[in-house]
Design a protein around this motif. Sequence first.
Motif, mmCIF file in Angstrom:
data_model
loop_
_atom_site.group_PDB
_atom_site.id
_atom_site.type_symbol
_atom_site.label_atom_id
_atom_site.label_comp_id
_atom_site.label_asym_id
_atom_site.label_seq_id
_atom_site.Cartn_x
_atom_site.Cartn_y
_atom_site.Cartn_z
ATOM 1 N N ALA A 56 13.610 -13.989 3.951
ATOM 2 C CA ALA A 56 13.002 -15.072 3.180
ATOM 3 C C ALA A 56 11.969 -14.510 2.208
ATOM 4 O O ALA A 56 11.310 -13.504 2.501
ATOM 5 C CB ALA A 56 12.349 -16.088 4.117
ATOM 6 N N PRO A 57 11.798 -15.126 1.030
ATOM 7 C CA PRO A 57 10.811 -14.629 0.069
ATOM 8 C C PRO A 57 9.399 -14.540 0.643
ATOM 9 O O PRO A 57 8.662 -13.593 0.347
ATOM 10 C CB PRO A 57 10.884 -15.666 -1.058
ATOM 11 N N ARG A 58 9.006 -15.500 1.475
ATOM 12 C CA ARG A 58 7.652 -15.471 2.027
ATOM 13 C C ARG A 58 7.450 -14.257 2.936
ATOM 14 O O ARG A 58 6.409 -13.589 2.889
ATOM 15 C CB ARG A 58 7.367 -16.774 2.768
ATOM 16 N N ALA A 59 8.457 -13.966 3.775
ATOM 17 C CA ALA A 59 8.370 -12.783 4.632
ATOM 18 C C ALA A 59 8.394 -11.505 3.801
ATOM 19 O O ALA A 59 7.717 -10.520 4.127
ATOM 20 C CB ALA A 59 9.508 -12.792 5.644
ATOM 21 N N ARG A 60 9.166 -11.503 2.731
ATOM 22 C CA ARG A 60 9.215 -10.333 1.853
ATOM 23 C C ARG A 60 7.859 -10.098 1.198
ATOM 24 O O ARG A 60 7.392 -8.952 1.100
ATOM 25 C CB ARG A 60 10.294 -10.518 0.778
#
Length: 325
Positions: free
Chosen positions: A58-62
């Motif tokens: 996910a972008p947030r985890a990235r």
Amino acid sequence: MNWITNYMRPRINSIFSRREMPENLWTKCDECGSMLFHREMSQNLNVCTNCGHHMNIAPRARFEALFDGGTFTEVAVPAPKPDPLHFRDQKRYPDRLKAAQKSTGEKEAMLVATGEIGRTPIVAAAQDFSFMAGSMGMYVGNAIIAAAEQAVKLKRPLILFSAAGGARMQEGILSLMQMPRTTVAIQMLKEAGLPYIVVLTHPTTGGVTASYAMLGDVQIAEPNALICFAGPRVIEQTIREKLPEGFQRAEYLLDHGMLDRVTPRPQMREELITITRMLLGLPPVIAGDLPAPTLEEAEPQGAEATAKRAADAKAAPAPEATTKK
């Protein structure tokens, strides 16, 4: 109360009662079939510890793994008109959007944020393939324009992580119009002399590769990522020939000059820090002695300005910490 109620009943309950276990403790690797513990997967950024297969992240985890200290500030993206074509297939378009928002916890298929990597201020944008296959609609176009405008305003480089199945069919021609819109937005960065780095992840296909995903000053890809306009199956059916092994994969494109680097995800942060500082004319990062450039240092203005920025970088005060939203 006696020994039957005090001892036998709890013992019987413990034998026959079923203990509920969370269903998301283990993940099966799509490539090798290994069962991976969720905590181990998270620590390795959704990369299989057995075969190195890169799964979606996910972008947030990235961003939490990319930015210094995992802190970043989200950039507001103008919301487009919902369901402009009143499209309906098996479901109404608004219903599909609500289902994707509920499953991902995100508003749309792209997240834009500002922060620092290696104490180098940047603007970053990332697509979420879990949100309707990361399809490019009006919101994604607005997000890239907002990211480019923010980068020009703050004089920072833009790093974009692409992951998409193409244009969003529910928005028809309006989704295809995002190709020239995003191309113009990237041109704004080039006219401002700001670096634009693209990280292509699996998969990056369709109109995305015909616009902003292939316009970077530096093109990096994750291992074995599928990068194409039309998929290999469509090409095989069209030309009626067998395609080469690994056709349209990151390593194949690197060998044929379409990419600059293929970098594993756990090494991506260090790679981006090195490339970003090189493009900005800043000195390389030294472990334990990270320089703290100011926002003004992010704007290249010729050889003399570059040399001055490099000399002043060591003495510049550390920027204020960003807040994570």
